[in-house]
Enzyme design. Structure first.
Site, mmCIF file in Angstrom:
data_model
loop_
_atom_site.group_PDB
_atom_site.id
_atom_site.type_symbol
_atom_site.label_atom_id
_atom_site.label_comp_id
_atom_site.label_asym_id
_atom_site.label_seq_id
_atom_site.Cartn_x
_atom_site.Cartn_y
_atom_site.Cartn_z
ATOM 1 C CE LYS A 51 -0.393 -0.017 5.053
ATOM 2 N NZ LYS A 51 -1.306 -0.107 6.214
ATOM 3 N NE ARG A 150 -5.957 0.193 11.133
ATOM 4 C CZ ARG A 150 -4.750 -0.090 10.623
ATOM 5 N NH1 ARG A 150 -3.824 0.858 10.574
ATOM 6 N NH2 ARG A 150 -4.473 -1.311 10.197
ATOM 7 C CE1 TYR A 272 9.771 31.525 5.042
ATOM 8 C CE2 TYR A 272 10.425 29.232 4.787
ATOM 9 C CZ TYR A 272 9.938 30.404 4.251
ATOM 10 O OH TYR A 272 9.615 30.471 2.922
ATOM 11 C CG MET A 320 7.455 23.159 0.269
ATOM 12 S SD MET A 320 6.236 24.055 -0.720
ATOM 13 C CE MET A 320 5.120 24.649 0.544
#
Length: 377
Positions: A51, A150, A272, A320
């Site tokens: 997955k 779950r 930042y 980023m």
């Protein structure tokens, strides 16, 4: 190896085709990890959890490699993943959708030969209706919730499910399964609690094969194995159990390119928010990867990269698309535009980065972005 790009083991080469980083995926190591798990499980079979694009490593390439090692059971989370993977595998490979199906996907799923994992009475009824519409018997797997809360049939739905199974019908149950919540903790009490619950379910629903063990469950002993294990993170080199030596081979390495270097004086703010202020003169390098590329923001002032075994701390906040590192430990001029530093490799594992980021190896692996040049070998 795919690609014609030359990268030295010492990370001294520059990138020759303009890529900002190399994500290397060792398919031979993947195969050896699968065989290692098989040897521990014998005579139990081992499937593979592929997955999330095989934990970010490329589901088609990974699944084909594991198929070549004898794997025939592949587990994805969502139907769209099965749609993408089905053409890559021979028809004798079975693909299972762990989350089951959303309404409307049943006919397409059946026609593709994909097997849903049914987690509730609602999914059961949808799949049964599809079988009636197609006028044929359809295969499925039943998942039971044994304590994770779950996915899976909860205790209050078991009586109605049992009655539905006794009535027969046009759904063929291949096996029943559940998922271990704390298998990475070999001493965790929840493992035994879930094993006992699964044993009770097996008595309530006799005659079905059982799939129970995930990566960590493989290492919990024979009583957890069932007839089909479902390893995931261990295949990809992640540690299946916390607090123990990782028995699996690394599958992934990552080298990232330097964009710029500079020397700054004491009192300089970095990144930042000016989150880091230098206490003396510091030489810096900015590398071409950030939180969009799988380096969590939480690595700021905590994590590091390596160059020829030398640790280069991350300073300031991770951006980023870039991350700033302290290269003062290297001789001046060692790193220049295009030089490569090790993010994942012999000096830093998935678990190391996860620890520094305050997360788990799964999140690091699945977060690796698609801007790296991928090399399969």
């Amino acid at each position: 190896m795919d690609g014609d790009i030359l990268v030295s083991h010492a990370h001294t080469a520059t990138i020759t085709q303009g890529a900002t980083g190399y994500l290397k995926i060792d398919l031979a190591a993947l195969g050896r990890n699968y065989r290692k798990l098989l040897s521990m499980l014998a005579p139990v079979r081992a499937g593979a959890v592929v997955k999330a694009d095989a934990y970010g490593l490329g589901a088609e390439r990974v699944a084909k490699t594991l198929y070549g090692q004898g794997c025939r059971h592949f587990f994805v989370a969502q139907f769209v993943e099965a749609v993408r993977l089905r053409p890559a595998l021979a028809q004798d490979a079975q693909i299972f959708v762990l989350n089951g199906l959303q309404p409307g996907n049943e006919i397409a799923c059946a026609e593709m030969g994909v097997v849903p994992v049914l987690n509730s009475l609602a999914q059961w009824k949808q799949w049964q209706a599809a079988a009636r519409a197609l006028k044929r018997c359809l295969p499925a797997v039943l998942q039971f919730d044994t304590g994770m809360s779950r996915l899976g049939f909860p205790p209050e739905e078991r009586a109605e499910l049992g009655a539905a199974l006794r009535d027969g019908g046009n759904v063929e149950m291949l096996f029943i399964m559940s998922h271990l919540a704390s298998a990475d903790d070999v001493d965790g009490e929840q493992n035994g609690e879930q094993l006992a619950e699964m044993a009770g379910i097996a008595e309530e629903f006799p005659g079905f094969d059982i799939s129970f063990a995930n990566s960590g469950g493989v290492f919990l002993g024979d009583s957890y194995h069932g007839v089909l294990a479902r390893p995931g993170i261990a295949l990809y080199g992640g540690a299946p159990n916390a607090g123990t030596v990782n028995p699996m081979e690394p599958v992934v390495s990552l080298d990232v390119a330097v964009v710029q270097t500079r020397t700054v004086p004491s009192g300089t703010k970095i990144g930042y928010g000016g989150a880091h202020v230098t206490q003396g003169e510091m030489r810096l390098a900015t590398i071409a990867a950030g939180y969009a590329d799988g380096l969590p923001r939480s690595l700021g002032d905590r994590g590091a990269v390596f160059y020829q075994g030398i640790r280069l701390p991350i300073v300031g906040r991770v951006s980023m698309d870039s991350t700033t590192i302290d290269i003062s430990a290297l001789p001046e001029g060692t790193l220049t535009l295009g030089s490569l530093v090790e993010v994942l490799g012999p000096h830093q594992t998935l678990e190391d980065i996860a620890r520094d980021a305050g997360t788990i190896s799964y999140e690091i692996l699945t977060g690796l972005g698609d801007r790296y040049h991928r090399q399969y070998r």
